[in-house]
Motif scaffolding. Structure first.
Motif, short mmCIF file in Angstrom:
data_model
loop_
_atom_site.label_atom_id
_atom_site.label_comp_id
_atom_site.label_asym_id
_atom_site.label_seq_id
_atom_site.Cartn_x
_atom_site.Cartn_y
_atom_site.Cartn_z
N ALA A 5 -5.84 -1.31 -3.37
CA ALA A 5 -6.60 -2.24 -3.13
C ALA A 5 -6.26 -3.77 -3.42
CB ALA A 5 -7.94 -1.85 -3.88
N THR A 25 -9.58 -6.02 0.33
CA THR A 25 -8.89 -4.76 1.02
C THR A 25 -9.05 -3.61 0.44
OG1 THR A 25 -7.23 -6.42 1.86
CG2 THR A 25 -6.84 -4.01 2.26
N GLY A 26 -9.53 -2.80 0.81
CA GLY A 26 -9.58 -1.22 0.27
C GLY A 26 -10.88 -1.15 -0.95
N ASP A 58 -13.60 1.38 0.25
CA ASP A 58 -13.24 2.85 0.19
C ASP A 58 -13.25 3.24 -1.20
OD1 ASP A 58 -12.78 3.31 2.86
OD2 ASP A 58 -10.45 2.99 2.81
N ARG A 118 0.82 -1.32 -0.12
CA ARG A 118 0.06 -0.27 0.13
C ARG A 118 0.79 1.33 -0.15
NH1 ARG A 118 -3.42 -3.64 3.01
NH2 ARG A 118 -2.47 -3.01 4.98
#
Length: 454
Positions: free
Chosen positions: A163, A169-170, A173, A146
């Motif tokens: 992401a 993950t991510g 958002d 990241r």
């Protein structure tokens, strides 16, 4: 209301199909480590915080291929130009583009060239407005990855979104950013227009029919290209009604669809059906009713759209006074799941009967908005029970308590019963026919929903 379109683009093997599956919540795209697996585009619906949108997966853009001269994978070399062309078309037609890169590989020369392609196509949307682009750094599976996402600032595509499409993950958002970037809701004035889509297989005369319809002296025409980005729409006023005619590409059999741009044209046609109030299904009188005509009729029915069957090239066949009746029987037999649809026999070439098309479409649209009073509906249901006793299963008999029309456009009826499992398909169809006997609903599908009375 038209759903926004989100297109996922990038070089091969960065995880576009994995992200597609993650956004739509289903494993629809074929995922493989071999670059070039996704040759054709794929579209499905996603949803986040109550906002629905269509996600488009595309084949990887590999600028290196043309310099390298070797195929991305076995048998895929012939498809590279089409992959690039369809991805560029996706950029032009999307409301939002997700530019996907790979944190494992870092910034590559191919990423830089894809970024250049994106910038060149960014302002080619309807009206020339700029299409938003979100830079997504995929495979950011840990904190180190990241942090490395910052190196993608050099692409000049704004803030990168780290992401992991594989692990999720991510992605939350990212979805927040996607929905925030969508265009504003269309104005009510646009929603009030009656949309009529002209659909059919290739070479049945759809464009000729459109030109003939627009040639009437009493029609005031205002061409609005790319209004919804799905097709070139034509706005017109006809006998006091505000209409939008949607011309579409011919829908070929799935096995006959060429990879790339033609695939996208078919997707556009299917979207045109979804956003239409009435679909004009154009048939070729010289070919009869083909299997593909029935497939397109099925698309119309699945989308719950109203329809008019337009038999074109009627001037090109030998006929007598019973020909319309005989051909009409053939159409209703082959499209027996849409036997409520009116049929108009026309010739786009000579203009024969084409002045009947729009009045018939407007009549069908009016039928789509009819509402049956609750007392009348329940009288129809009681009469239906007397004509044909409800079915039974395992010693239990279906009981109809009462019904009500819960909506129009399309007409939808909720019928309370003792057990919805006892409703046989044939009895559902019988009840639908009894309603049509009294109220017609010409050209319009009816939705009958059965609920257990508490």
């Amino acid at each position: 209301m038209r759903k926004p379109i989100v297109a996922i683009v990038g070089r091969p093997n960065v995880g576009k199909s994995t992200l597609f599956n993650r956004l739509v919540g289903e494993r629809l795209a074929v995922v493989d480590d071999t670059p070039g697996t996704t040759r054709d585009r794929l579209m499905a619906e996603g949803e986040w915080q109550g906002r629905a949108f269509d996600v488009v997966d595309t084949g990887g853009i590999d600028p290196d291929f043309f310099r390298r001269g070797d195929p991305l994978s076995v048998g895929s070399a012939d498809y590279i130009p089409q992959i690039r062309a369809q991805a560029e078309m996706a950029m032009r037609d999307a409301d939002l583009v997700l530019f996907l890169v790979d944190s494992e590989s870092g910034v590559t020369p191919s990423d830089r060239e894809v970024a250049d392609i994106l910038r060149k196509n960014q302002s080619r949307g309807a009206g020339g407005e700029s299409t938003p682009i979100l830079l997504v750094v995929n495979k950011s599976d840990n904190q180190s990855r990241r942090e490395q996402a910052a190196e993608f600032y050099e692409l000049g595509m704004g803030d990168p979104f780290p992401a992991s499409a594989l692990h999720g993950t991510g992605v939350g958002d990212l979805l927040d950013a996607i929905t925030a970037a969508f265009p504003s809701e269309p104005e009510a004035e646009e929603e009030s227009r009656i949309c009529i889509a002209i659909v059919g297989k290739p070479n049945v005369g759809k464009s000729s029919l459109l030109n003939r319809l627009l040639g009437e002296e009493r029609v005031i025409v205002s061409p609005i290209p790319g209004t919804t980005r799905d097709a070139v729409d034509t706005h017109l006023e006809y006998q006091g009604a505000a209409l939008t005619l949607i011309d579409t590409a011919g829908i070929r059999r799935r096995g006959k669809i060429e990879p790339g741009v033609e695939k996208f044209s078919v997707l556009r046609s299917l979207r045109a059906i979804e956003r239409a109030d009435v679909a004009l299904l154009v048939l070729d009188a010289t070919q009869g009713v083909a299997l593909q005509d029935a497939h397109i009729a099925g698309f119309i029915l699945e989308s719950k759209r109203s329809a008019v069957v337009v038999v074109n090239k009627w001037d090109a066949i030998e006929k007598d006074s019973r020909s319309p009746e005989i051909f009409g029987e053939i159409v209703r037999r082959e499209l027996n799941f849409m036997d409520y649809v009116p049929i108009v026999f026309v010739s786009a070439r000579t203009g024969q009967n084409t002045d009947e098309i729009l009045p018939t479409a407007l009549r069908v649209q009016e039928e789509r908005l009819v509402r049956i009073p609750t007392g009348e509906l329940n009288r129809i249901l009681r009469d239906a029970e007397e004509k044909h006793a409800p079915p039974s299963r395992g010693g239990r008999k279906l009981k109809l308590y009462y019904g009500t029309q819960v909506r129009t456009d399309p007409p939808t009826f909720l019928i309370h019963v003792n057990d919805p499992a006892l409703v046989h398909f044939s009895y559902r169809r019988f009840l639908e026919n009894q309603i049509r006997e009294q109220y017609g609903f010409i050209g319009t599908p009816l939705i009958l929903s059965f609920r257990k009375k508490s």
